[in-house]
Design a protein around this motif. Structure first.
Motif, PDB file in Angstrom:
ATOM      1  N   ARG A  73       0.844  -1.203   0.000  1.00 42.04           N
ATOM      2  CA  ARG A  73       0.000   0.000   0.000  1.00 42.04           C
ATOM      3  C   ARG A  73       0.874   1.245   0.000  1.00 42.04           C
ATOM      4  O   ARG A  73       0.578   2.238  -0.672  1.00 42.04           O
ATOM      5  CB  ARG A  73      -0.938   0.014   1.206  1.00 42.04           C
ATOM      6  CG  ARG A  73      -1.985  -1.072   1.179  1.00 42.04           C
ATOM      7  CD  ARG A  73      -2.966  -0.928   2.325  1.00 42.04           C
ATOM      8  NE  ARG A  73      -3.961   0.101   2.068  1.00 42.04           N
ATOM      9  CZ  ARG A  73      -5.080  -0.098   1.381  1.00 42.04           C
ATOM     10  NH1 ARG A  73      -5.353  -1.285   0.907  1.00 42.04           N
ATOM     11  NH2 ARG A  73      -5.930   0.884   1.185  1.00 42.04           N
ATOM     12  N   TYR A 186      -7.038   8.049  -1.261  1.00 37.82           N
ATOM     13  CA  TYR A 186      -7.474   6.663  -1.407  1.00 37.82           C
ATOM     14  C   TYR A 186      -6.448   5.913  -2.245  1.00 37.82           C
ATOM     15  O   TYR A 186      -5.922   6.452  -3.220  1.00 37.82           O
ATOM     16  CB  TYR A 186      -8.848   6.615  -2.094  1.00 37.82           C
ATOM     17  CG  TYR A 186      -9.314   5.207  -2.381  1.00 37.82           C
ATOM     18  CD1 TYR A 186      -9.658   4.361  -1.336  1.00 37.82           C
ATOM     19  CD2 TYR A 186      -9.396   4.727  -3.683  1.00 37.82           C
ATOM     20  CE1 TYR A 186     -10.080   3.062  -1.582  1.00 37.82           C
ATOM     21  CE2 TYR A 186      -9.818   3.429  -3.939  1.00 37.82           C
ATOM     22  CZ  TYR A 186     -10.154   2.603  -2.885  1.00 37.82           C
ATOM     23  OH  TYR A 186     -10.564   1.319  -3.139  1.00 37.82           O
ATOM     24  N   SER A 188      -6.076   3.072  -4.740  1.00 43.07           N
ATOM     25  CA  SER A 188      -6.951   2.234  -5.571  1.00 43.07           C
ATOM     26  C   SER A 188      -6.378   0.832  -5.704  1.00 43.07           C
ATOM     27  O   SER A 188      -5.173   0.614  -5.573  1.00 43.07           O
ATOM     28  CB  SER A 188      -7.109   2.856  -6.963  1.00 43.07           C
ATOM     29  OG  SER A 188      -5.935   2.651  -7.710  1.00 43.07           O
ATOM     30  N   MET A 189      -7.267  -0.107  -5.977  1.00 44.20           N
ATOM     31  CA  MET A 189      -6.840  -1.487  -6.158  1.00 44.20           C
ATOM     32  C   MET A 189      -5.919  -1.599  -7.377  1.00 44.20           C
ATOM     33  O   MET A 189      -4.962  -2.363  -7.366  1.00 44.20           O
ATOM     34  CB  MET A 189      -8.087  -2.366  -6.324  1.00 44.20           C
ATOM     35  CG  MET A 189      -7.872  -3.814  -6.029  1.00 44.20           C
ATOM     36  SD  MET A 189      -6.903  -4.185  -4.564  1.00 44.20           S
ATOM     37  CE  MET A 189      -8.142  -4.109  -3.294  1.00 44.20           C
ATOM     38  N   ALA A 190      -6.175  -0.787  -8.406  1.00 47.63           N
ATOM     39  CA  ALA A 190      -5.304  -0.803  -9.585  1.00 47.63           C
ATOM     40  C   ALA A 190      -3.906  -0.318  -9.191  1.00 47.63           C
ATOM     41  O   ALA A 190      -2.893  -0.853  -9.648  1.00 47.63           O
ATOM     42  CB  ALA A 190      -5.890   0.076 -10.685  1.00 47.63           C
ATOM     43  N   LYS A 193      -2.089  -3.039  -7.411  1.00 49.64           N
ATOM     44  CA  LYS A 193      -1.618  -4.049  -8.375  1.00 49.64           C
ATOM     45  C   LYS A 193      -0.366  -3.564  -9.112  1.00 49.64           C
ATOM     46  O   LYS A 193       0.584  -4.308  -9.304  1.00 49.64           O
ATOM     47  CB  LYS A 193      -2.725  -4.366  -9.392  1.00 49.64           C
ATOM     48  CG  LYS A 193      -3.758  -5.346  -8.849  1.00 49.64           C
ATOM     49  CD  LYS A 193      -4.666  -5.805  -9.974  1.00 49.64           C
ATOM     50  CE  LYS A 193      -5.498  -6.997  -9.560  1.00 49.64           C
ATOM     51  NZ  LYS A 193      -6.405  -7.432 -10.618  1.00 49.64           N
TER      52      LYS A 193
ATOM     53  N   GLN B 121     -12.746  -3.251   1.253  1.00 53.34           N
ATOM     54  CA  GLN B 121     -11.470  -3.973   1.090  1.00 53.34           C
ATOM     55  C   GLN B 121     -11.136  -4.800   2.325  1.00 53.34           C
ATOM     56  O   GLN B 121     -10.653  -5.916   2.224  1.00 53.34           O
ATOM     57  CB  GLN B 121     -10.329  -2.980   0.867  1.00 53.34           C
ATOM     58  CG  GLN B 121     -10.294  -2.378  -0.518  1.00 53.34           C
ATOM     59  CD  GLN B 121      -9.046  -1.516  -0.715  1.00 53.34           C
ATOM     60  OE1 GLN B 121      -8.022  -1.717  -0.084  1.00 53.34           O
ATOM     61  NE2 GLN B 121      -9.140  -0.531  -1.589  1.00 53.34           N
ATOM     62  N   GLU B 202     -14.661   2.204  -8.603  1.00 56.68           N
ATOM     63  CA  GLU B 202     -13.509   1.357  -8.239  1.00 56.68           C
ATOM     64  C   GLU B 202     -13.578   0.072  -9.051  1.00 56.68           C
ATOM     65  O   GLU B 202     -13.907  -1.010  -8.552  1.00 56.68           O
ATOM     66  CB  GLU B 202     -13.530   1.076  -6.745  1.00 56.68           C
ATOM     67  CG  GLU B 202     -12.249   1.050  -5.971  1.00 56.68           C
ATOM     68  CD  GLU B 202     -10.927   0.572  -6.554  1.00 56.68           C
ATOM     69  OE1 GLU B 202     -10.861   0.154  -7.729  1.00 56.68           O
ATOM     70  OE2 GLU B 202      -9.960   0.616  -5.797  1.00 56.68           O
ATOM     71  N   THR B 204     -11.359  -1.887 -10.616  1.00 54.66           N
ATOM     72  CA  THR B 204     -10.471  -3.033 -10.383  1.00 54.66           C
ATOM     73  C   THR B 204     -10.917  -3.815  -9.155  1.00 54.66           C
ATOM     74  O   THR B 204     -10.928  -5.046  -9.156  1.00 54.66           O
ATOM     75  CB  THR B 204      -9.010  -2.561 -10.210  1.00 54.66           C
ATOM     76  OG1 THR B 204      -8.693  -1.706 -11.301  1.00 54.66           O
ATOM     77  CG2 THR B 204      -8.048  -3.721 -10.186  1.00 54.66           C
ATOM     78  N   LEU B 205     -11.293  -3.089  -8.100  1.00 60.39           N
ATOM     79  CA  LEU B 205     -11.794  -3.768  -6.903  1.00 60.39           C
ATOM     80  C   LEU B 205     -13.063  -4.543  -7.244  1.00 60.39           C
ATOM     81  O   LEU B 205     -13.231  -5.695  -6.831  1.00 60.39           O
ATOM     82  CB  LEU B 205     -12.055  -2.745  -5.786  1.00 60.39           C
ATOM     83  CG  LEU B 205     -12.611  -3.284  -4.471  1.00 60.39           C
ATOM     84  CD1 LEU B 205     -11.675  -4.313  -3.844  1.00 60.39           C
ATOM     85  CD2 LEU B 205     -12.849  -2.140  -3.477  1.00 60.39           C
ATOM     86  N   MET B 208     -12.272  -7.760  -9.041  1.00 56.61           N
ATOM     87  CA  MET B 208     -11.762  -8.792  -8.129  1.00 56.61           C
ATOM     88  C   MET B 208     -12.900  -9.432  -7.350  1.00 56.61           C
ATOM     89  O   MET B 208     -12.948 -10.649  -7.169  1.00 56.61           O
ATOM     90  CB  MET B 208     -10.750  -8.173  -7.151  1.00 56.61           C
ATOM     91  CG  MET B 208      -9.423  -7.844  -7.794  1.00 56.61           C
ATOM     92  SD  MET B 208      -8.383  -6.839  -6.711  1.00 56.61           S
ATOM     93  CE  MET B 208      -8.079  -8.001  -5.384  1.00 56.61           C
TER      94      MET B 208
END
Lengths: 257, 393
Positions: A73, A186, A188-190, A193, B121, B202, B204-205, B208
């Motif tokens: 993170r 925030y 992001s999940m991207a 990755k 998450q 969001e 990409t989240l 998943m």
């Protein structure tokens, strides 16, 4: 501006905290884990500084392999590289952890070392200050405002009742960051990755010329207890007018007003 | 992202702010965009948003927290798509979601949205409540775990955690049991469906989550899903096929309609009352299902079904979509859409405001209380009305 940020992984206790069978740790089974709240503000402060002034960020933690997730993170938010010292020290005393961190940081190039002001789990708020003392560099705790030029950090630190104290601290320095200094972005999940391709180095105590013996604790955790449940709740009944009058009397009698 | 790399760069400029996006189908007023109804400023309407998106991506205005909030006050209710007379109207929601996605990517989202997504998450629900407690709504009732039965009964986050919506989830469980439906729930093993995560940008989240759910459903041998929430229904039906998740999906009102029509559920005991039905956006405008809930209510003897002034494709959103049931950007005012809706329901003379969505339930029940109407009109889920009409204890 080269910044080192020390971060910690803590349990997201949500609404469940139970003490485990050993009596000196909480039941972690089924708990989710997260980056320590204060450390997020420290990371954001580091990213805002380097975005403005250039330089690099190294994120550091001391913990077992699962702790890689908080370093990922940190890499996603903007750290250039991350180092994990592979040692489980969750219940170790701050002084032992401080010695480990100092052994690593003294060999890094930095202008600033940032810590969160405290951790969400043990909350002792000692670690950053101890590391600064061991490194022999100036420090300030509970920093709520930060401006840095080539040689000096101009900071404000929080005192009681909203009073602030302003200092000019000569660099290199160590600061412990209070929540509210910024608004952490925030992640992001991207972004997380993408950060998988950034460098995450794992080192051991022996890489730092430390042995288990040098880390023998000065303070031992003996026992954890949940606060006793007190039966002091008083239910006020009656019409809104009567309830308000009763409440006012209680507040008056207890000296609140 | 710049305007040139924005997927909708070729079309977004075509919005000339005619303002149709704010009307209901009956043209009664200009307040059918929930955010516009709440704030009464053009910037909060769909057209205003599109112009702001264009200005931001062209670097004519800077990002501010206020700009982000304006984007996130959109409840994804689709009233704008319904009313926009231009051909690009099919992409309006996508235009707004894409810009939310850009804000997510840059980390520039309001703190409430950040909390929502981080809670997902960590704990798999927007409230940040413990993942381990997800199955607690089943306590006190007999409800089977899913083990290859005909239907997976998917409850979703609101039904699993919100106290009032939990009652609805349990009630629907009782109704399905009474009708002899072969079904099971995932309880503590259920994960968030991701519909709101997708609407919050969001992507990409969401991907998943969708992939994890599809894997879990397939491993368990799920073929048919009945959902409590229209939000889950929407994403399972329309988004999951893109992630190799092809299931037969029903909203529970469709299942109950079929059970009543197939005489597997006897509602002949009836209920003497006047009911106004509020169309949930993700069942109505998003999926065109306006009839199933009305057929159920019309099948119950004694019920007089009355229509809210704005109904079906012209229904006013409760203000809870697009994560707003949690972020609450539209709350705190007489002009909050849920409160407007509560007054509209009261004006019909109905005793019951019927809902078919746990989000609408929480929004409208709070609104009825805020309006001081709780003694005059009850907010009930259709499953709760059916329970009364069947006489199930």
């Amino acid at each position: 501006m080269d910044v080192v940020v020390c971060i910690k992984r803590v349990p997201d206790t949500a609404d469940v905290v139970e003490i485990d069978a050993s009596g000196n740790d909480i039941e972690t089974d089924g708990l989710a884990f997260k980056i320590n709240d204060w450390d997020e503000y420290a990371l954001e402060a580091a990213v805002q500084l380097t975005e403005k002034q250039g330089g690099s960020i190294i994120a550091i933690t001391v913990g077992p392999k699962e702790w890689d997730d908080v370093l990922r993170r940190a890499l996603a938010i903007g750290a250039d590289r991350a180092i994990r010292i592979d040692q489980d020290m969750v219940t170790a005393d701050c002084y032992a952890v401080a010695k480990v961190l100092e052994a690593l940081i003294r060999n890094l190039s930095y202008d600033l070392v940032l810590f969160g002001a405290q951790s969400e789990d043990f909350g002792s708020a000692q670690l950053g200050v101890m590391v600064a003392e061991l490194l022999g560099i100036p420090h300030a705790s509970l920093v709520v405002s930060l401006q840095v030029d080539q040689t000096t950090a101009r900071i404000k630190r929080e005192l009681e009742a909203g009073t602030l104290e302003a200092y000019a601290v000569e660099l290199p320095a160590l600061l412990t960051i209070q929540t509210g200094i910024n608004q952490p972005r925030y992640i992001s999940m991207a972004g997380i990755k993408r950060a998988m391709s950034k460098e995450l180095q794992v080192i051991s105590l022996s890489d730092l010329d430390l042995t288990q013996e040098t880390l023998s604790p000065t303070v031992m955790l003996e026992k954890l207890e949940l606060p006793p449940k007190d039966k002091k709740a008083e239910l006020i009944s009656g019409s809104p007018e009567e309830s308000a009058e009763q409440l006012a009397r209680i507040l008056q009698n207890s000296g609140i007003f | 992202m710049t305007l040139t790399s924005y997927k909708y760069a070729d079309t977004i400029h075509r919005c000339f702010r005619c303002g149709y996006c704010k009307f209901p189908t009956n043209w009664a007023d200009v307040n059918n965009c929930p955010a516009y109804a709440r704030f009464r400023m053009e910037t909060y309407s769909c057209g205003g948003r599109l112009w702001l998106i264009r200005a931001w991506l062209s670097n004519e205005i800077e990002w501010t927290d206020h700009l982000a909030k304006i984007m996130y006050t959109c409840t994804a209710c689709k009233n704008c798509e319904e009313k926009c007379p231009l051909r690009f109207n099919v992409d309006i929601m996508n235009m707004i979601t894409a810009v939310k996605g850009e804000m997510v990517e840059r980390g520039l989202i309001p703190s409430q949205v950040k909390d929502f997504l981080e809670n997902i998450q960590r704990q798999g629900n927007p409230y940040g409540k413990a993942r381990a407690k997800r199955g607690e709504w089943t306590e006190g009732i007999e409800i089977p775990k899913y083990k290859g039965q005909d239907f997976l009964y998917y409850v979703g986050c609101v039904g699993s955690y919100d106290t009032r919506a939990q009652e609805t989830a349990r009630t629907l469980g009782k109704v399905l049991t009474k009708a002899g439906v072969s079904f099971g729930v995932l309880g503590g093993e259920e994960n968030c469906d991701g519909n709101e995560v997708n609407a919050l940008g969001e992507e990409t989240l969401f991907e998943m989550m969708a992939e994890e759910n599809v894997t879990q459903f397939k491993e368990l041998g799920v073929q048919k899903i009945v959902t409590l929430s229209p939000h889950s229904y929407n994403t399972f039906k329309n988004d999951y096929p893109l992630h190799d998740g092809n299931f037969e999906v029903f909203h529970y009102t469709q299942a109950l309609r079929d059970l009543i029509q197939g005489e597997r559920l006897d509602v002949s005991r009836g209920l003497n009352t006047r009911v106004a039905y509020h169309d949930p956006c993700f069942l109505g405008r998003w999926n065109g299902e306006y009839d199933a809930p009305r057929m159920i209510l019309n099948a119950i003897p004694g019920i007089e079904l009355v229509e809210l002034e704005k109904n079906r494709a012209g229904a006013l959103c409760c203000g809870g979509g697009g994560g707003n049931f949690y972020t609450d950007f539209l709350g705190g005012s007489e002009s909050s859409p849920a409160r407007i809706r509560a007054r509209e329901a009261y004006d019909t003379g109905a005793n019951i405001l019927a809902v078919a969505c746990p989000n609408c339930m929480t929004m409208l029940e709070d609104a009825v209380k805020a309006e001081g109407l709780e003694d005059k009109i009850d907010v009930k889920d259709i499953s709760e009305i059916v329970v009364e009409a069947t006489g199930i204890a």
